[in-house]
Design a protein around this motif. Structure first.
Motif, PDB file in Angstrom:
ATOM      1  N   LEU A 257       0.812  -1.216   0.000  1.00 18.94           N
ATOM      2  CA  LEU A 257       0.000   0.000   0.000  1.00 18.94           C
ATOM      3  C   LEU A 257       0.846   1.267   0.000  1.00 18.94           C
ATOM      4  O   LEU A 257       0.309   2.368  -0.110  1.00 18.94           O
ATOM      5  CB  LEU A 257      -0.922  -0.001   1.222  1.00 18.94           C
ATOM      6  N   ASN A 258       2.151   1.111   0.176  1.00 14.11           N
ATOM      7  CA  ASN A 258       3.059   2.256   0.234  1.00 14.11           C
ATOM      8  C   ASN A 258       2.856   3.060   1.521  1.00 14.11           C
ATOM      9  O   ASN A 258       2.852   4.299   1.499  1.00 14.11           O
ATOM     10  CB  ASN A 258       2.898   3.152  -0.995  1.00 14.11           C
ATOM     11  N   ILE A 259       2.703   2.352   2.628  1.00 11.47           N
ATOM     12  CA  ILE A 259       2.545   2.983   3.936  1.00 11.47           C
ATOM     13  C   ILE A 259       3.767   2.660   4.788  1.00 11.47           C
ATOM     14  O   ILE A 259       4.068   1.488   5.039  1.00 11.47           O
ATOM     15  CB  ILE A 259       1.272   2.486   4.646  1.00 11.47           C
ATOM     16  N   GLU A 260       4.470   3.693   5.229  1.00 14.84           N
ATOM     17  CA  GLU A 260       5.621   3.493   6.105  1.00 14.84           C
ATOM     18  C   GLU A 260       5.150   3.174   7.526  1.00 14.84           C
ATOM     19  O   GLU A 260       4.072   3.598   7.942  1.00 14.84           O
ATOM     20  CB  GLU A 260       6.482   4.755   6.132  1.00 14.84           C
ATOM     21  N   PRO A 261       5.941   2.420   8.297  1.00 12.49           N
ATOM     22  CA  PRO A 261       5.594   2.180   9.702  1.00 12.49           C
ATOM     23  C   PRO A 261       5.502   3.508  10.455  1.00 12.49           C
ATOM     24  O   PRO A 261       6.144   4.496  10.078  1.00 12.49           O
ATOM     25  CB  PRO A 261       6.758   1.326  10.226  1.00 12.49           C
ATOM     26  N   PRO A 262       4.688   3.577  11.514  1.00 16.48           N
ATOM     27  CA  PRO A 262       4.525   4.844  12.248  1.00 16.48           C
ATOM     28  C   PRO A 262       5.830   5.295  12.891  1.00 16.48           C
ATOM     29  O   PRO A 262       6.606   4.462  13.372  1.00 16.48           O
ATOM     30  CB  PRO A 262       3.468   4.507  13.308  1.00 16.48           C
ATOM     31  N   PRO A 263       6.098   6.584  12.898  1.00 20.22           N
ATOM     32  CA  PRO A 263       7.334   7.094  13.506  1.00 20.22           C
ATOM     33  C   PRO A 263       7.305   7.062  15.028  1.00 20.22           C
ATOM     34  O   PRO A 263       8.351   7.151  15.675  1.00 20.22           O
ATOM     35  CB  PRO A 263       7.400   8.541  12.990  1.00 20.22           C
ATOM     36  N   VAL A 264       6.094   6.960  15.581  1.00 20.78           N
ATOM     37  CA  VAL A 264       5.928   6.921  17.041  1.00 20.78           C
ATOM     38  C   VAL A 264       5.014   5.762  17.374  1.00 20.78           C
ATOM     39  O   VAL A 264       3.975   5.577  16.730  1.00 20.78           O
ATOM     40  CB  VAL A 264       5.318   8.236  17.579  1.00 20.78           C
ATOM     41  N   ILE A 265       5.385   4.970  18.362  1.00 21.05           N
ATOM     42  CA  ILE A 265       4.567   3.847  18.798  1.00 21.05           C
ATOM     43  C   ILE A 265       3.677   4.316  19.943  1.00 21.05           C
ATOM     44  O   ILE A 265       4.166   4.766  20.981  1.00 21.05           O
ATOM     45  CB  ILE A 265       5.425   2.651  19.257  1.00 21.05           C
ATOM     46  N   LEU A 266       2.353   4.227  19.732  1.00 21.57           N
ATOM     47  CA  LEU A 266       1.389   4.617  20.754  1.00 21.57           C
ATOM     48  C   LEU A 266       0.775   3.369  21.360  1.00 21.57           C
ATOM     49  O   LEU A 266       0.490   2.405  20.657  1.00 21.57           O
ATOM     50  CB  LEU A 266       0.296   5.501  20.156  1.00 21.57           C
ATOM     51  N   SER A 267       0.532   3.415  22.665  1.00 26.88           N
ATOM     52  CA  SER A 267      -0.093   2.275  23.332  1.00 26.88           C
ATOM     53  C   SER A 267      -1.590   2.508  23.411  1.00 26.88           C
ATOM     54  O   SER A 267      -2.086   3.642  23.317  1.00 26.88           O
ATOM     55  CB  SER A 267       0.481   2.099  24.743  1.00 26.88           C
ATOM     56  N   ALA A 268      -2.334   1.403  23.583  1.00 30.64           N
ATOM     57  CA  ALA A 268      -3.787   1.473  23.719  1.00 30.64           C
ATOM     58  C   ALA A 268      -4.131   1.928  25.129  1.00 30.64           C
ATOM     59  O   ALA A 268      -4.236   1.126  26.051  1.00 30.64           O
ATOM     60  CB  ALA A 268      -4.423   0.117  23.432  1.00 30.64           C
ATOM     61  N   THR A 269      -4.249   3.244  25.321  1.00 25.68           N
ATOM     62  CA  THR A 269      -4.529   3.795  26.631  1.00 25.68           C
ATOM     63  C   THR A 269      -5.974   4.204  26.743  1.00 25.68           C
ATOM     64  O   THR A 269      -6.707   4.284  25.773  1.00 25.68           O
ATOM     65  CB  THR A 269      -3.637   5.037  26.895  1.00 25.68           C
ATOM     66  N   ASN A 270      -6.379   4.502  27.948  1.00 26.36           N
ATOM     67  CA  ASN A 270      -7.752   4.921  28.201  1.00 26.36           C
ATOM     68  C   ASN A 270      -8.055   6.210  27.475  1.00 26.36           C
ATOM     69  O   ASN A 270      -7.221   7.114  27.373  1.00 26.36           O
ATOM     70  CB  ASN A 270      -7.960   5.109  29.700  1.00 26.36           C
ATOM     71  N   LYS A 271      -9.266   6.334  26.945  1.00 23.09           N
ATOM     72  CA  LYS A 271      -9.649   7.522  26.181  1.00 23.09           C
ATOM     73  C   LYS A 271      -9.466   8.799  26.994  1.00 23.09           C
ATOM     74  O   LYS A 271      -9.072   9.829  26.472  1.00 23.09           O
ATOM     75  CB  LYS A 271     -11.100   7.404  25.739  1.00 23.09           C
ATOM     76  N   SER A 272      -9.763   8.749  28.250  1.00 21.35           N
ATOM     77  CA  SER A 272      -9.709   9.956  29.046  1.00 21.35           C
ATOM     78  C   SER A 272      -8.292  10.478  29.227  1.00 21.35           C
ATOM     79  O   SER A 272      -8.071  11.627  29.556  1.00 21.35           O
ATOM     80  CB  SER A 272     -10.319   9.701  30.435  1.00 21.35           C
ATOM     81  N   SER A 273      -7.294   9.601  28.993  1.00 23.40           N
ATOM     82  CA  SER A 273      -5.909  10.021  29.139  1.00 23.40           C
ATOM     83  C   SER A 273      -5.295  10.499  27.839  1.00 23.40           C
ATOM     84  O   SER A 273      -4.133  10.838  27.761  1.00 23.40           O
ATOM     85  CB  SER A 273      -5.069   8.856  29.667  1.00 23.40           C
ATOM     86  N   ALA A 274      -6.121  10.513  26.774  1.00 17.12           N
ATOM     87  CA  ALA A 274      -5.598  10.911  25.471  1.00 17.12           C
ATOM     88  C   ALA A 274      -5.403  12.387  25.399  1.00 17.12           C
ATOM     89  O   ALA A 274      -4.759  12.895  24.512  1.00 17.12           O
ATOM     90  CB  ALA A 274      -6.565  10.454  24.383  1.00 17.12           C
TER      91      ALA A 274
END
Length: 274
Positions: A257-274
């Motif tokens: 698809l021509n998509i590079e891996p993300p430059p930052v790894i985000l964890s699955a955190t609680n919505k309220s902490s976003a």
């Protein structure tokens, strides 16, 4: 304005009741519900709206979505009432792609009832199917939460919108983004560049207003430019028959698809902490 929006919703609900009462025959649905020879409307659940009604619905749903971005029902209404031209473009891109044309012909649906969860769980780590299932589990989401299309006045375009909704979580998986606010905004930047849907552009512009300073810096310096570039240069994400690619390596699909891996790894955190 809210009085007019309330009246519009009331009139539309009455119209849907009339359509439902007329559909007394047994529906012969094909692949989840976009062909029905007995149905009285364009497709099951369709609600015809005038341009004025669409404008009222767009305004009301837009305000509601701004107040609460997790109101998926309002986001859905906004997308359907503002996305006609973008849906035509997406449909044409799918028609001009062999795999996309097959999708338009066969009309697959991504629902729990169509997924073999046991088989997906047995796939190796790093495969599309296993990582998609992991995303659903880690973020406590389900493809069945995606609302059915109602306000798109063209049966084929309605399916394109439905397909976009049902591959949204797959985009999260491909992009490596969780469902917290920063992850959602990054995906919206990708979708805005990829689809041209006004709803996605609005989310991309206004979503950052809900981020704190640290996440804003991450968005504007790394995640945002990466998401936009990936969206612009990627193959049409609606033209991928994901259901036939569960065993494919996620990295291989990204390269295709021509998509590079993300430059930052985000964890699955609680919505309220976003």
């Amino acid at each position: 304005m809210w009085l007019h929006v309330g009246r519009a919703f009331h009139q539309l609900n009455q119209r849907r009741c009339v359509l439902t009462s007329k559909a007394v025959c047994v529906r012969q649905l094909h692949s989840g519900g976009f062909t029905d020879s007995c149905y009285d409307g364009l497709y099951p659940g369709h609600i015809h709206t005038t341009p004025i009604q669409k404008a009222l619905l767009a305004a009301g749903s837009g305000v509601a979505a701004l107040q609460d971005p997790y109101r998926h029902d309002m986001v859905a209404v906004l997308g359907e009432t503002t996305g006609h031209l973008a849906l035509i473009n997406l449909r044409d891109r799918m028609r001009n792609d062999p795999e996309g044309y097959t999708i338009l012909t066969e009309r697959p649906r991504i629902r729990l009832s169509t997924l073999d969860l046991s088989k997906m769980a047995s796939l190796p780590d790093g495969s599309l199917g296993r990582e998609y299932l992991r995303f659903l589990e880690d973020n406590h989401v389900t493809p069945d939460s995606r609302a059915d299309v109602k306000f798109v006045d063209n049966e084929e375009l309605a399916y394109v919108m439905q397909r976009y909704r049902e591959v949204h979580d797959l985009l999260h998986t491909l992009l490596g983004m969780p469902t917290n606010m920063l992850g959602e905004v990054a995906v919206k930047w990708f979708e805005a560049a990829q689809t041209g849907l006004p709803m996605c552009a609005l989310g991309a512009v206004l979503g950052p207003l809900r981020l704190n300073a640290r996440r804003l810096q991450s968005l504007f310096t790394s995640l945002g430019p990466w998401a936009l570039q990936s969206g612009w240069r990627s193959r049409c994400i609606l033209s991928i028959f994901y259901e036939r690619r569960w065993e494919q390596s996620l990295e291989d699909l990204r390269q295709e698809l021509n998509i590079e891996p993300p430059p930052v790894i985000l964890s699955a955190t609680n919505k309220s902490s976003a």
